[in-house]
Motif scaffolding. Structure first.
Motif, PDB file in Angstrom:
ATOM      1  N   LEU A   7       0.938  -1.137   0.080  1.00 34.75           N
ATOM      2  CA  LEU A   7       0.222  -0.009  -0.053  1.00 34.75           C
ATOM      3  C   LEU A   7       0.843   1.265  -0.118  1.00 34.75           C
ATOM      4  CD1 LEU A   7      -2.810   1.372   0.225  1.00 34.75           C
ATOM      5  CD2 LEU A   7      -2.330   1.449   2.742  1.00 34.75           C
ATOM      6  N   LEU A   8       0.551   1.999  -1.090  1.00 32.88           N
ATOM      7  CA  LEU A   8       1.376   3.379  -0.941  1.00 32.88           C
ATOM      8  C   LEU A   8       0.681   4.481  -0.110  1.00 32.88           C
ATOM      9  CD1 LEU A   8       2.153   3.604  -4.839  1.00 32.88           C
ATOM     10  CD2 LEU A   8       3.555   2.575  -3.068  1.00 32.88           C
ATOM     11  N   ASN A   9       1.398   4.776   0.917  1.00 36.69           N
ATOM     12  CA  ASN A   9       0.353   5.559   2.232  1.00 36.69           C
ATOM     13  C   ASN A   9       0.513   6.954   2.119  1.00 36.69           C
ATOM     14  OD1 ASN A   9       2.849   5.435   3.146  1.00 36.69           O
ATOM     15  ND2 ASN A   9       2.195   4.313   5.022  1.00 36.69           N
ATOM     16  N   VAL A  10       1.332   7.563   1.399  1.00 37.69           N
ATOM     17  CA  VAL A  10       1.626   8.986   1.466  1.00 37.69           C
ATOM     18  C   VAL A  10       0.989   9.546  -0.013  1.00 37.69           C
ATOM     19  CG1 VAL A  10       3.270  10.841   1.694  1.00 37.69           C
ATOM     20  CG2 VAL A  10       3.866   8.520   2.754  1.00 37.69           C
ATOM     21  N   GLN A  11       0.141  10.451   0.410  1.00 38.96           N
ATOM     22  CA  GLN A  11      -0.532  11.221  -0.928  1.00 38.96           C
ATOM     23  C   GLN A  11       0.064  12.647  -1.041  1.00 38.96           C
ATOM     24  OE1 GLN A  11      -2.807  13.731  -1.462  1.00 38.96           O
ATOM     25  NE2 GLN A  11      -3.290  14.240   0.531  1.00 38.96           N
ATOM     26  N   TYR A  12       0.201  12.872  -2.243  1.00 36.63           N
ATOM     27  CA  TYR A  12       1.062  14.393  -2.551  1.00 36.63           C
ATOM     28  C   TYR A  12       0.086  15.133  -3.350  1.00 36.63           C
ATOM     29  CZ  TYR A  12       5.175  11.756  -1.304  1.00 36.63           C
ATOM     30  OH  TYR A  12       5.965  11.003  -0.746  1.00 36.63           O
ATOM     31  N   ARG A  13      -1.341  15.084  -3.339  1.00 38.08           N
ATOM     32  CA  ARG A  13      -2.062  15.842  -4.177  1.00 38.08           C
ATOM     33  C   ARG A  13      -2.831  16.741  -3.406  1.00 38.08           C
ATOM     34  NH1 ARG A  13      -5.885  12.067  -7.709  1.00 38.08           N
ATOM     35  NH2 ARG A  13      -3.970  12.270  -8.908  1.00 38.08           N
ATOM     36  N   MET A  14      -3.471  16.408  -2.247  1.00 39.64           N
ATOM     37  CA  MET A  14      -4.591  17.207  -1.670  1.00 39.64           C
ATOM     38  C   MET A  14      -4.519  17.520  -0.207  1.00 39.64           C
ATOM     39  SD  MET A  14      -7.302  14.087  -1.860  1.00 39.64           S
ATOM     40  CE  MET A  14      -6.204  12.798  -2.903  1.00 39.64           C
ATOM     41  N   ASN A  15      -5.075  18.616  -0.002  1.00 41.22           N
ATOM     42  CA  ASN A  15      -5.303  19.006   1.432  1.00 41.22           C
ATOM     43  C   ASN A  15      -5.732  17.795   2.204  1.00 41.22           C
ATOM     44  OD1 ASN A  15      -7.186  20.182   3.510  1.00 41.22           O
ATOM     45  ND2 ASN A  15      -5.843  21.885   3.232  1.00 41.22           N
ATOM     46  N   GLU A  16      -5.281  17.822   3.562  1.00 38.42           N
ATOM     47  CA  GLU A  16      -5.674  16.615   4.485  1.00 38.42           C
ATOM     48  C   GLU A  16      -7.171  16.648   4.527  1.00 38.42           C
ATOM     49  OE1 GLU A  16      -3.863  14.965   8.576  1.00 38.42           O
ATOM     50  OE2 GLU A  16      -4.196  17.186   8.162  1.00 38.42           O
ATOM     51  N   SER A  17      -8.096  17.723   4.578  1.00 34.22           N
ATOM     52  CA  SER A  17      -9.572  17.728   4.700  1.00 34.22           C
ATOM     53  C   SER A  17     -10.094  17.257   3.598  1.00 34.22           C
ATOM     54  CB  SER A  17      -9.927  19.188   5.119  1.00 34.22           C
ATOM     55  OG  SER A  17      -9.634  19.605   6.249  1.00 34.22           O
ATOM     56  N   ILE A  18      -9.423  17.250   2.466  1.00 35.40           N
ATOM     57  CA  ILE A  18     -10.327  16.801   1.466  1.00 35.40           C
ATOM     58  C   ILE A  18     -10.045  15.386   1.128  1.00 35.40           C
ATOM     59  CG2 ILE A  18     -10.110  16.806  -1.225  1.00 35.40           C
ATOM     60  CD1 ILE A  18      -9.159  19.622  -1.081  1.00 35.40           C
ATOM     61  N   MET A  19      -8.731  14.809   1.747  1.00 32.06           N
ATOM     62  CA  MET A  19      -8.234  13.510   1.611  1.00 32.06           C
ATOM     63  C   MET A  19      -8.925  12.752   2.651  1.00 32.06           C
ATOM     64  SD  MET A  19      -4.672  11.706   2.908  1.00 32.06           S
ATOM     65  CE  MET A  19      -4.955  12.221   4.517  1.00 32.06           C
TER      66      MET A  19
END
Length: 637
Positions: free
Chosen positions: A429-441
């Motif tokens: 599982l790739l567990n770090v996302q680089y796209r969106m604000n924490e609230s959106i995620m």
């Protein structure tokens, strides 16, 4: 392997037959039964179609390039890789026709590779059109692959089958590779090493924005140093094109087999056709093909009744054509073998992994990207050619299309990667996302990913640079009387009143930005009718005229793999019965919500969607985040 262990595959084969039958019934109903004028109006035909260029491609196939002369710019159903029929419309007798495959489409222009050596004479005359054809080849290849897997015994395919069906476990070399790539995070590096250390099957689960493609590209780059040629494949042309582009940026020699989904000179140069055209030998091969075609053309023009001398000349022409074609074919086959053998990576769609030019090639590792968008039978096609398989994707994003409800109930929508994630312990599982604000995620993370995702520090507090902005908003239209409307012809839904609220919100949003410094904005709806309505009104809106280069309006599916600073989602559904239709496909909503980087605005009727668990959870989440607003705030602004 006992018979009962194969029951899953035998049932899959039966279910695929159900899907094929339903697909053909729908095709016959919506395409073949319609008169030409209606087919054109629905985007199922181009007529007239003016062929302006002809030529020859590899494999002794002719091609044509032409354009539609009526209805330019109107929507249509044609896509790269689809089978079509070129026909000549004649009322007095049975129409002439020839089959082919769409090589590429650019607006109103199309290149088609024919299923024949030469372009028929009638195709260059007036009254020519193009129809969509039923795509039987894909079904035949899926059926063939499943049968091959069932019959496999005592070979590598049988071993891979046993692992995929859960009879045996995937095996890994312990600590053989412990490579650390500086540009990758811990979970990405772990996935790369797992791929390198795998003996048979590895799975990469990549939620939105977690760098799945980046991870695969680095893994393939390393694999290409150990193996002759790596094959990368996916269900869609767009996904294969992306991999082709990204791998080429890493200075890998990539050969793209099959069709490309957009006309991009950079990508065309990577195709097999482009590689052949760039080779000095291709000019001689092309000359021989043209000479052979001219000989066949001259021979075919002899009258039905002719003398001995005519017969001798015709025979000599056919003999010369055969000799020229044989020379060209042999020279081309040698050239193709040379190009593919020297490649670091071969890239193609799932169906094209059995392309004739690849028939004699073996691949140790085959990477199947976006595996959650592919029917399981389709993924078996490349697996039949592999020694080692990498599955990558996210089963909580866009699912594969299943047209038969009966087939769906029998499990056809359950993909190979879903089964693998359930059966295997060692899923990366790739567990770090680089796209969106924490609230959106946060909402998707809670509902789909068990709160295992982390927002990278570079994006976790990302938001628009405007006063008091909050990254997530739900605008509730309940009680406003904004009832949905159905398109009488297609049945697709739209909600014009709901879009008015969206417009007003957008006006207020852009008022905070200096002209020309607007964020990128995506406006999404699950419903085609709403997308068409919103597209038309945005184009006509004087207030939004300056935003034309900053706004994209489209369906959820069209936004897969994309991102925008701001995303608006128009849910459309508003009715007394609480019916939500497409909105019940929660995976599609996951895709829509995770396209936003800095701000997500969802507009809908809480009274209609609130009785469904997924949306009730979303409403609770927006209240928790202080993101709930009412449409009344925007009605009299």
């Amino acid at each position: 392997m006992k018979k009962d262990h194969l029951q899953e595959l035998e049932e899959l084969l039966e279910t695929l037959a159900v899907e094929k039958e339903e697909d053909f019934i729908q095709f016959r109903k919506y395409v073949q039964s319609l008169p030409l004028r209606k087919r054109v109006d629905k985007g199922l035909s181009w007529y007239p179609f003016d062929i302006g260029k002809t030529g020859y491609t590899y494999g002794e196939k002719a091609f044509v390039v032409g354009q539609r002369t009526n209805g330019k710019g109107t929507p249509h159903r044609f896509r790269s890789g689809m089978p079509i029929i070129i026909f000549r419309n004649q009322e007095t007798k049975e129409r002439d026709e020839v089959g082919g495959i769409i090589k590429f489409i650019n607006k109103d222009k199309m290149k088609i590779v024919l299923n024949t050596k030469d372009v028929p004479d009638w195709a260059l005359k007036a009254g020519v059109g193009i129809d969509l054809a039923f795509d039987e080849r894909t079904y035949l290849e899926m059926e063939k692959a499943i049968k091959k897997v069932i019959k496999a015994k005592g070979d590598r395919l049988a071993e891979l089958r046993d692992i995929f069906l859960g009879k045996t476990k995937p095996q890994y070399k312990e600590d053989a590779h412990q490579i650390q790539i500086h540009s990758l995070n811990t979970s990405q590096n772990k996935a790369v090493n797992r791929i390198l250390n795998s003996y048979d099957i590895s799975v990469v689960h990549g939620p939105p924005g977690t760098g799945k493609t980046t991870t695969l590209v680095q893994a393939v780059k390393l694999l290409s140093g150990f193996e002759n040629t790596v094959m990368v494949t996916s269900a869609s042309n767009a996904a294969v094109d992306l991999l082709t582009d990204r791998l080429s940026q890493e200075e890998l020699l990539v050969v793209r087999i099959g069709n490309i989904s957009r006309v991009d000179e950079k990508l065309i140069s990577y195709t097999l056709e482009g590689r052949i055209a760039d080779h000095p030998e291709s000019k001689n091969i092309k000359k021989m093909k043209i000479k052979a075609a001219e000989c066949r053309r001259k021979a075919s023009k002899f009258k039905r009744t002719f003398n001995a001398e005519d017969r001798r000349q015709r025979g000599e022409l056919y003999k010369e054509a055969g000799e020229l074609s044989a020379w060209a074919r042999q020279a081309e086959e040698r050239l193709i073998d040379q190009i593919i053998s020297s490649a670091d990576v071969v890239a193609c769609t799932l169906i094209n992994t059995v392309h004739p030019v690849l028939e004699h090639f073996k691949f140790k590792t085959i990477v199947i990207d976006e595996a959650a968008q592919a029917l399981e039978p389709a993924t078996w096609i490349p697996i039949t050619r592999a020694s080692r398989v990498v599955l990558a994707g996210d089963p909580y994003q866009l699912p594969p299309t299943v047209k038969s409800r009966k087939a769906e109930k029998r499990g056809l929508a359950v993909t190979q990667i879903e089964k693998s994630i359930e059966r295997f312990k060692d899923v990366n599982l790739l567990n770090v996302q680089y796209r969106m604000n924490e609230s959106i995620m946060g909402f998707s993370n809670r509902v789909f990913y068990d709160d295992k995702l982390l927002a990278d520090v570079s994006v976790e507090q990302w938001k628009l640079d405007i006063p008091d902005d909050i990254p997530l908003e739900f605008v509730d239209t309940a009680g406003c009387g904004f009832d949905e409307k159905a398109n009488p012809e297609s049945g697709s839904k739209k909600n014009p009143d709901e879009f008015q609220i969206l417009q007003e919100h957008l006006y207020q949003l852009i008022s905070h930005f200096p002209e020309g410094e607007y964020p990128s904005i995506g406006i999404i709806s699950p419903y085609r009718a709403q997308v068409e309505h919103m597209t038309d009104l945005c184009a006509e809106d004087e207030k939004l005229e300056a935003l034309q280069d900053h706004i994209s309006v489209n369906t959820i599916d069209a936004f897969q793999g994309q991102e925008r600073d701001v995303i608006y989602i128009s849910l459309v559904r508003s009715n007394a019965k609480g019916e939500i239709g497409f909105l019940s496909d929660y995976r599609r909503m996951n895709v829509a919500m995770t396209r936003a980087k800095k701000k997500l605005i969802v507009i809908g009727d809480s009274a209609t969607i609130g009785s469904h668990k997924f949306y009730q959870q979303f409403l609770e989440y927006t209240e928790e985040k202080g993101a709930y607003r009412t449409a009344w705030e925007f009605m009299y602004s």
